[in-house]
Write an enzyme that holds these catalytic residues in place. Sequence first.
Site: not given
Ligand code: TYM
Length: 333
Positions: A198, A195, A113
Amino acid sequence: MKKSIVFSAIQPSGVITLGNYIGVLKNWKILQNNYNCIYCIADMHSITNKINPKLFKKNIMDNVALYLSCNINPKKSIIFIQSHVKYHTQLCWILNCFTYLGELTRMTQFKSKIKNIFNKINLGLLNYPILMASDILLYQTNKVPVGKDQIQHLELSKKIAKRFNKIYNKKIFNIPEPLLNNGNKIMSLSNPKKKMSKSDINKNSFISLLDDPKKIHKKIKKSFTDIDNPPKIYYDIKKKPGISNLLLILSNLTGKKMSIIEKEFENQNYSYLKINVINYITDTISDIQHNFNIYKKNKDFLEYILKYGSKKASKYAKKTIEKVYNVIGLYYL
Ligand code: TYM
């Protein structure tokens, strides 16, 4: 016997994507039957990046409606917005004092990042994994459904929890374990080495759960296609990352094994594969959007769910904070 606790979250930095859906959300509704599930909108995580306030508010409520549209049942699961439960940031500060700088600067996501930021790296980007650890540890979570990209953050959460318990020689936090649905990572449609995300500035690189059929058609048609002669369809992430990504989407949406999907398409051309991918995505998303349009019209209901959710979440989180205060020697009233 008491059910185990599941905690998971998605950032509202954009509309939920097909990657989020396949990686975690699709499975959340199933988990509700066997676990006490807590599903959070991680809004505080998103402000580590520049956001447009108006769009952010819209994304937050759209994503709440999308959780419900993907059959997360508020009678079974807690749905809430992270910033509505003050204990997340409170615990985050405390856990800051139990985490080492080197542990944070080593995080792969932090390193990637900050790659294009030359100065003025905000501290939120660095501290992000501690906020994530706080989210998880506050609820004495047993299982955390996440995609592969979050495993390193989860490992750090475990490390912090173990360290804290060891220092005070007491089980203040439960040690959580990841729950990898299938471990599949959906890649960007325009660059399958990245990856699907969004917050990607290239809108053609991801499918959002609110894209209309025309957009889905355009994005898949334009998606990266591996060049080989004659073009063959099979799964090999290294040799054919673009086609493999489409096959992975199909396998996840149809529930069919990759070997069966490969067999179905072995003598077909790329265009035929893409049409099939478009049809399956459109089918999946149109059901979700049908529900979404109903929920979205009912703002009062959405707000009611959120108030109810944050009240319930606060009740559980407060218990952990009370334990933490007491063991550290902070005065709790
Ligand atoms: P975030 O918002 O990037 O993504 C949410 C969840 O989706 C999964 N994910 C994917 N899985 C497969 N292919 C992809 N292209 C893809 N993009 C995202 C991510 O692995 C995630 O599980 N930090 C986290 C959010 C968060 C969180 C937490 C998760 C905050 N607190 C506590 C679990 C527990 C995040 O940025 O996810």
